[in-house]
Motif scaffolding. Sequence first.
Motif, PDB file in Angstrom:
ATOM      1  N   GLY A 135     -15.023  -6.294  11.295  1.00 45.72           N
ATOM      2  CA  GLY A 135     -15.120  -5.718   9.959  1.00 45.72           C
ATOM      3  C   GLY A 135     -13.726  -5.358   9.477  1.00 45.72           C
ATOM      4  O   GLY A 135     -12.878  -4.959  10.271  1.00 45.72           O
ATOM      5  N   ILE A 136     -13.506  -5.530   8.196  1.00 43.48           N
ATOM      6  CA  ILE A 136     -12.246  -5.096   7.585  1.00 43.48           C
ATOM      7  C   ILE A 136     -12.628  -4.308   6.337  1.00 43.48           C
ATOM      8  O   ILE A 136     -13.532  -4.714   5.610  1.00 43.48           O
ATOM      9  CB  ILE A 136     -11.317  -6.283   7.280  1.00 43.48           C
ATOM     10  N   ALA A 137     -12.008  -3.156   6.144  1.00 42.62           N
ATOM     11  CA  ALA A 137     -12.356  -2.304   5.009  1.00 42.62           C
ATOM     12  C   ALA A 137     -11.103  -1.788   4.317  1.00 42.62           C
ATOM     13  O   ALA A 137     -10.122  -1.421   4.961  1.00 42.62           O
ATOM     14  CB  ALA A 137     -13.209  -1.120   5.464  1.00 42.62           C
ATOM     15  N   GLU A 138     -11.197  -1.808   3.006  1.00 39.50           N
ATOM     16  CA  GLU A 138     -10.217  -1.185   2.133  1.00 39.50           C
ATOM     17  C   GLU A 138     -11.021  -0.345   1.155  1.00 39.50           C
ATOM     18  O   GLU A 138     -12.243  -0.502   1.067  1.00 39.50           O
ATOM     19  CB  GLU A 138      -9.390  -2.257   1.427  1.00 39.50           C
ATOM     20  N   PRO A 139     -10.382   0.537   0.400  1.00 32.51           N
ATOM     21  CA  PRO A 139     -11.150   1.406  -0.489  1.00 32.51           C
ATOM     22  C   PRO A 139     -12.080   0.652  -1.450  1.00 32.51           C
ATOM     23  O   PRO A 139     -13.104   1.169  -1.850  1.00 32.51           O
ATOM     24  CB  PRO A 139     -10.072   2.174  -1.250  1.00 32.51           C
ATOM     25  N   ALA A 152       3.552  -5.815   6.515  1.00 28.66           N
ATOM     26  CA  ALA A 152       2.673  -5.983   5.352  1.00 28.66           C
ATOM     27  C   ALA A 152       2.069  -4.643   4.926  1.00 28.66           C
ATOM     28  O   ALA A 152       1.945  -4.360   3.729  1.00 28.66           O
ATOM     29  CB  ALA A 152       1.576  -6.998   5.657  1.00 28.66           C
ATOM     30  N   ALA A 153       1.713  -3.809   5.898  1.00 29.17           N
ATOM     31  CA  ALA A 153       1.175  -2.476   5.576  1.00 29.17           C
ATOM     32  C   ALA A 153       2.244  -1.627   4.895  1.00 29.17           C
ATOM     33  O   ALA A 153       1.958  -0.926   3.909  1.00 29.17           O
ATOM     34  CB  ALA A 153       0.653  -1.795   6.843  1.00 29.17           C
ATOM     35  N   ARG A 154       3.460  -1.689   5.400  1.00 28.82           N
ATOM     36  CA  ARG A 154       4.559  -0.934   4.778  1.00 28.82           C
ATOM     37  C   ARG A 154       4.775  -1.415   3.343  1.00 28.82           C
ATOM     38  O   ARG A 154       4.974  -0.599   2.438  1.00 28.82           O
ATOM     39  CB  ARG A 154       5.839  -1.110   5.586  1.00 28.82           C
ATOM     40  N   ALA A 155       4.756  -2.721   3.147  1.00 27.20           N
ATOM     41  CA  ALA A 155       4.971  -3.280   1.811  1.00 27.20           C
ATOM     42  C   ALA A 155       3.886  -2.824   0.839  1.00 27.20           C
ATOM     43  O   ALA A 155       4.161  -2.618  -0.352  1.00 27.20           O
ATOM     44  CB  ALA A 155       5.018  -4.808   1.881  1.00 27.20           C
ATOM     45  N   ARG A 156       2.678  -2.662   1.328  1.00 26.53           N
ATOM     46  CA  ARG A 156       1.559  -2.205   0.485  1.00 26.53           C
ATOM     47  C   ARG A 156       1.496  -0.685   0.406  1.00 26.53           C
ATOM     48  O   ARG A 156       0.752  -0.140  -0.394  1.00 26.53           O
ATOM     49  CB  ARG A 156       0.220  -2.708   1.053  1.00 26.53           C
ATOM     50  N   ASP A 200      -4.075 -10.984   6.759  1.00 29.95           N
ATOM     51  CA  ASP A 200      -4.619 -11.712   5.604  1.00 29.95           C
ATOM     52  C   ASP A 200      -5.010 -10.746   4.488  1.00 29.95           C
ATOM     53  O   ASP A 200      -4.709 -10.989   3.318  1.00 29.95           O
ATOM     54  CB  ASP A 200      -5.822 -12.556   6.017  1.00 29.95           C
ATOM     55  N   ALA A 201      -5.682  -9.657   4.852  1.00 27.14           N
ATOM     56  CA  ALA A 201      -6.111  -8.681   3.845  1.00 27.14           C
ATOM     57  C   ALA A 201      -4.907  -7.996   3.188  1.00 27.14           C
ATOM     58  O   ALA A 201      -4.908  -7.765   1.970  1.00 27.14           O
ATOM     59  CB  ALA A 201      -7.034  -7.642   4.469  1.00 27.14           C
ATOM     60  N   LEU A 202      -3.905  -7.680   3.963  1.00 29.08           N
ATOM     61  CA  LEU A 202      -2.722  -6.999   3.437  1.00 29.08           C
ATOM     62  C   LEU A 202      -1.841  -7.923   2.600  1.00 29.08           C
ATOM     63  O   LEU A 202      -1.045  -7.460   1.788  1.00 29.08           O
ATOM     64  CB  LEU A 202      -1.899  -6.402   4.589  1.00 29.08           C
ATOM     65  N   SER A 203      -1.986  -9.221   2.807  1.00 31.92           N
ATOM     66  CA  SER A 203      -1.133 -10.192   2.113  1.00 31.92           C
ATOM     67  C   SER A 203      -1.748 -10.673   0.801  1.00 31.92           C
ATOM     68  O   SER A 203      -1.138 -11.476   0.093  1.00 31.92           O
ATOM     69  CB  SER A 203      -0.869 -11.391   3.034  1.00 31.92           C
ATOM     70  N   ARG A 204      -2.970 -10.237   0.507  1.00 26.67           N
ATOM     71  CA  ARG A 204      -3.624 -10.674  -0.748  1.00 26.67           C
ATOM     72  C   ARG A 204      -2.983 -10.050  -1.940  1.00 26.67           C
ATOM     73  O   ARG A 204      -2.542  -8.955  -1.968  1.00 26.67           O
ATOM     74  CB  ARG A 204      -5.116 -10.293  -0.716  1.00 26.67           C
TER      75      ARG A 204
END
Length: 156
Positions: A116-120, A10-14, A152-156
């Motif tokens: 905790g989960i963080a994205e920009p 999922a990280a690679r896809a994003r 879950d976060a990467l799949s949104r």
Amino acid sequence: MTLASDVLDAARARGVLIATAESCTGGLVIGALTEVPGSSDAVDRGFVTYSNAAKQQMLGVRAETLEAHGAVSEQVASEMVSGALRNSGAGIAVAVTGIAGPGGSEHKPEGRVCFGIAEPFGTRTETVEFGAIGRSQVRAATVEHALQMLLDALSR
């Protein structure tokens, strides 16, 4: 496929790298990710910040936050994960801080873990009560939950 493999895919896809900030797991989350062959194209780094001093020095967790809320709190998890994102080349980060046991207190029981989960564009926190299921089981459940949060976060 394992959960860790799914997270990496999922990280690679994003097109993002992953960072972790870990306390009670002592590096098991980053270990699960890097156990997968070829993970180097999706993993940036892991911060193992077991002590409060490490949380402050490596991730910029504020002494005031630790004093007011304690290390096992969503406030500290939020500052940990924000620091991991800020101090890495990652596009997503996860943080864990908790009481694996044995022990705990009435206010902070064994098996409580803050995530905790963080994205920009934002940070999210949550607390899970795994219960007094034993140190190894709490740590394993924490790794699984952290990986699921990343997926879950990467799949949104």
